[in-house]
Structure formats: C-alpha cells, structure tokens
Write an enzyme that holds these catalytic residues in place. Structure first.
Site, PDB file in Angstrom:
ATOM      1  N   GLY A 165     -15.325 -29.292   9.853  1.00 55.02           N
ATOM      2  CA  GLY A 165     -13.872 -29.118   9.846  1.00 55.02           C
ATOM      3  C   GLY A 165     -13.150 -29.779  11.012  1.00 55.02           C
ATOM      4  N   GLU A 288     -16.798 -34.633  -0.522  1.00 57.23           N
ATOM      5  CA  GLU A 288     -17.857 -35.250   0.273  1.00 57.23           C
ATOM      6  C   GLU A 288     -19.210 -34.771  -0.229  1.00 57.23           C
ATOM      7  OE1 GLU A 288     -18.572 -34.202   4.277  1.00 57.23           O
ATOM      8  OE2 GLU A 288     -17.979 -32.136   4.059  1.00 57.23           O
ATOM      9  N   ARG A 292     -28.374 -32.626   2.803  1.00 59.19           N
ATOM     10  CA  ARG A 292     -29.325 -31.713   3.450  1.00 59.19           C
ATOM     11  C   ARG A 292     -29.270 -30.375   2.723  1.00 59.19           C
ATOM     12  NH1 ARG A 292     -25.041 -28.677   5.241  1.00 59.19           N
ATOM     13  NH2 ARG A 292     -23.384 -29.850   6.228  1.00 59.19           N
TER      14      ARG A 292
END
Ligand code: ADP
Length: 448
Positions: A165, A288, A292
């Site tokens: 963020g 986005e 992972r």
C-alpha cells in the site's frame, strides 16, 4: 521430492513451511537474525543458521548469506515465504544458478509481474480487463494531468515497484496533481529504490477480490476460487474471507477464467494471486499479480481442502497439479492479529508477551509463531498470529470468529484482537455489504 529445504523467512510462515516439510519427510534449515534466536522456526527446524544482525537488510534480505547457508547445509531447495526475498527476481536467479530450486515462479515471471505497469500491459494483451490508466510509466505531472483528463478524475498514482500500500496517492482534481506526483515519486524512491510511477482510474468504493492461481511445470494452470480482502486500513488487509459475499457462481467463473488466461500468457508456475477490483456493477478489473504464497492463503485452504504450501513443494518438484475439479464449500474468515495498538492509530507494539492463550475447537485454526514468554521484536512486520475459522455459512463463520476472538488472550502487548471483536459485531460487516472504504468510517471503541 526435495531432501532438504531452507526457509528464507521467519515468523508464522517459516513455521508453516517447516510443518509441511516434516509431513513429507524433508529435512529443514531455518535461517535467523540475532533478534530471532528464540523463535519457534529456529527451534522446530532440523538445522538453523544465524545470518546476521537484527536489521532485515543485514539478514533476511542478504542474498549471499542465505545462499551460503544453503550451500553449507546442502539444501536442495529454498522456500522464500512471503515478503523479504519472495518476489526478488535476482534472488530466484541466484538460487537457480547455484543449483538450488527456488520454490516459486521463474525469475522471468517474477520480473514480468513485479513491474506493476508492465504486468498490466501483459494482462491487457492477454485479454484480461484492467483498470483504465496510463500505458506504462508516467514521467511527469503534466503527462499525468493529460491522462487523468482523458480517463476522468479521480485517479490514483501508483509505484511500478509498489507493495504494502505504499507510494500511492489519490488525486481528485487537477490542482492536486503536481504535489501528489512529487510526494509519490519521493515515497516510491525511498521505499522501493525505484521512483517510477503509473496512473490509473480510482475506482470508487470497490471490493478487493483476488483469485488464487497455480501453475505446474507441465503448462497446466488452475484456480482455487477467490478471497475477499475489502476490510483494509490504509490499503493494508486486516480481515480476509472466502468465498466473497459479492461473487456468485457466474462471476466466479468469469474471474477464474480471466485469471487463468493471464497466467497462461506468462506460462505461470507455482502459487500466485491475481488481484482484481470489483465495482458496484460487478465489473472486475485486474490490479496486480503477486508471485508468491499470500498471508491470507489459509482461507482458500479451508474452503477447498487443499494444502497450498504442500502443493507449492509438489509443483516445484515437478509434479502435476491435481486433476480433480476444485469445488469450494462452506465459508472461511481470517483475522490478522498484529502487535499494534488499534486505539492509537495501529501503532506497532513490540515487546514481551506475558500470557498467550489460543482459541480452539472445530473449524478453528491458529497459525502463529508466538507463545507466552516470546519477545515480539521491533524490526519486522507486526503480524503475530492468524486466526482462521471455517463454518458451513458466512453467518456461522462470523459467529465462530467472534467467539474464538473472545477466547484469544494475549497479555503484555497491545494487539488487534479487540478491534476484530468489534468488526465481528458490526452490522455492516455482518451484512456482507461493504467495500474497501469500510474502515474509513469505522470507529474503534477500546472500552467495549
Ligand atoms: P499494494 O501492492 O501496495 O498492496 P495494490 O495495487 O494491491 O497495492 O492496492 C492496494 C489497495 O489499494 C487495493 O486493495 C485497493 O483497496 C486500493 N486501490 C489500488 N488501486 C486502486 C484503484 N485504481 N481504485 C481504487 N482503489 C485502489
């Protein structure tokens, strides 16, 4: 399967990976900083190597020391967890050239998705709907104003290297652009060592819905349904759930197909997350991709019955993804228990945990590295536990979470537990009808 896995991480995720390795009969190597000597991941791993002082830059981010630790201990694979080096393409590259399997995507896939502007372009080309915005990097405020005029205010300036963020600025009108641009540029430079920015339309009151994806080395890609992470404070997730209260079967199928299309375009391998914003009219836009395992992966595990970390190891070892169709059932919620003071702007609250009592029972799971007597160090992120519940319905899960939170006792430091108790009582949260602005109007009452 691998013989020995080194875990290049700390905290609950390191422990999570160690547990999976044990089930496979794989030996484990923990790495730790001097501040983490008494951590459970050090205690439960078969071997442990100290890789430096407390500061992450000198330990968990120090690639040569981690590779050296893997070489000395003869580890044949490295699991990066989340955060630290998990999305660092050169780390993945160095692992590969050192003959160690990086449990995750290839360095090329990480770089392609790690640049957020490039990732959007790639997805757009693959036919995935993306948030309208600039084509790639925006060089200066004048150019940003031109694009904003074309797509309409409000817009959001974001860092191409962004994460957590940071480096984001909402711009509601033209006059705010110059200052917002400079501030974001500075912040991005400081935080990510890359000041490049891009611009996109600010979707008003969206929901954050992300799709869990997986690819194997044989070209198969599948998705494991969605997670709703709309309960955020300053763009940081606090509560996650699966399924999303706004996603019906039709939308799930559409989002799932888009996510798979995007992954196939980059021949994606291992676990990943495609993040979307969903607007009031149920339009969804790619935001986005995270290359992972995510903090909030357990909610997906609870509703699909698949251990995603186990699957990461299997896929990395060359096995195929499961053939059976994934059918999520029931409802799961996760609350992030952070060492933070919700009564004081969520200020980090490291220190000694004097008492620690975990909730339990049917459908209650706690992933944590904390215990009574553990000293929460001030150097790393403040996540100290994840409380996950599973029930047949959303109402059932909210009630179960509320009672589990009542039981959860952590003394000595301030935590987000009382905050989560209040969220579970909140009518709006209980109704399931809210968006990413939910916490903006939420007032925490510590006395309740
Ligand atoms: P980070 O990688 O830093 O976490 P994200 O791109 O995932 O950044 O965005 C984090 C959060 O910021 C999102 O979940 C959403 O709440 C908000 N956000 C980001 N982009 C937009 C946008 N275009 N419109 C509205 N909200 C946005």
């Amino acid at each position: 399967m691998f013989k020995k896995v080194l875990i290049a991480n700390r905290g609950e995720i390191a422990l999570r990976v160690i547990r999976v390795c044990k089930q496979f009969g794989i030996k484990t190597v923990a790495v730790y900083s001097q501040a983490d000597r008494d951590s459970l991941h050090v205690r439960f791993a078969d071997e442990a190597v100290c890789i430096g002082p407390a500061a992450s830059k000198e330990s968990y981010l120090k690639i040569p020391r981690i590779i050296a630790a893997a070489e000395i201990t003869n580890a044949d694979a490295i699991h990066p967890g989340y955060g630290f080096l998990a999305e660092n393409a050169s780390f993945a590259e160095i692992c590969t050239t050192s003959g160690i399997k990086f449990i995750g995507p290839t360095p090329e896939m990480i770089s392609q998705m790690g640049d957020k502007a490039l990732a959007k372009e790639t997805m757009k080309k693959a036919g995935v709907p993306v948030v309208p915005g600039s084509d790639g990097v925006v060089k200066e405020p004048g150019e940003a104003v031109e694009i904003a005029r074309a797509i309409g205010f409000p817009v959001i300036i974001k860092a191409v290297a962004g994460g957590g963020g940071r480096g984001m600025r909402i711009v509601r009108e033209e006059s705010e652009m110059a200052l917002a641009f400079k501030t974001a540029q500075h912040e991005a430079g400081q935080a990510f060592n890359n000041p490049d920015l891009y611009l996109e339309k600010y979707v008003v009151n969206p929901r954050h819905v992300e799709v869990q994806v997986f690819g194997d080395q044989r070209g198969n890609v599948m998705h494991f349904g969605e997670r709703d992470c709309s309960v955020q404070r300053r763009h940081q997730k606090l509560v996650e759930e699966s399924p999303s209260p706004v996603v019906d079967d039709e939308l799930r199928q559409k989002m799932g197909e888009a996510a798979i299309k995007g992954c196939k375009a980059v021949h994606y391998e291992n676990a990943g997350t495609i993040e979307f914003l969903v607007d009031k009219d149920k339009n969804f836009y790619f935001m986005e991709m995270n290359t992972r395992i995510q903090v909030e992966h357990p909610v997906t595990e609870q509703v699909t019955g698949h251990d995603l970390v186990k699957l990461q190891l299997r896929v990395a070892a060359g096995e195929a993804l499961p053939k059976r169709k994934i059918t999520p059932r029931g409802h799961a919620i996760e609350c992030r228990i952070n060492a933070e003071d919700p009564a004081n702007g969520f200020r980090p609250c490291p220190g000694l945990i004097t008492d620690f009592h975990m909730p339990g029972g049917f459908g209650v799971r706690v992933d944590t590295h904390s215990y009574a007597g553990y000293h929460v160090p001030p150097y790393y992120d403040s996540l100290i536990a994840k409380l996950i519940v599973f029930a047949q319905t959303r109402d059932g899960a909210v009630n179960k979470m509320a009672s589990a939170l009542e039981e959860f006792t952590i003394e000595g430091i301030k935590t987000t537990i009382p905050f989560h108790r209040q969220v579970m009582r909140d009518e709006r949260f209980r109704s399931g009808v809210f968006d990413t602005s939910f916490l903006d109007s939420f007032e925490f009452h510590p006395q309740d």
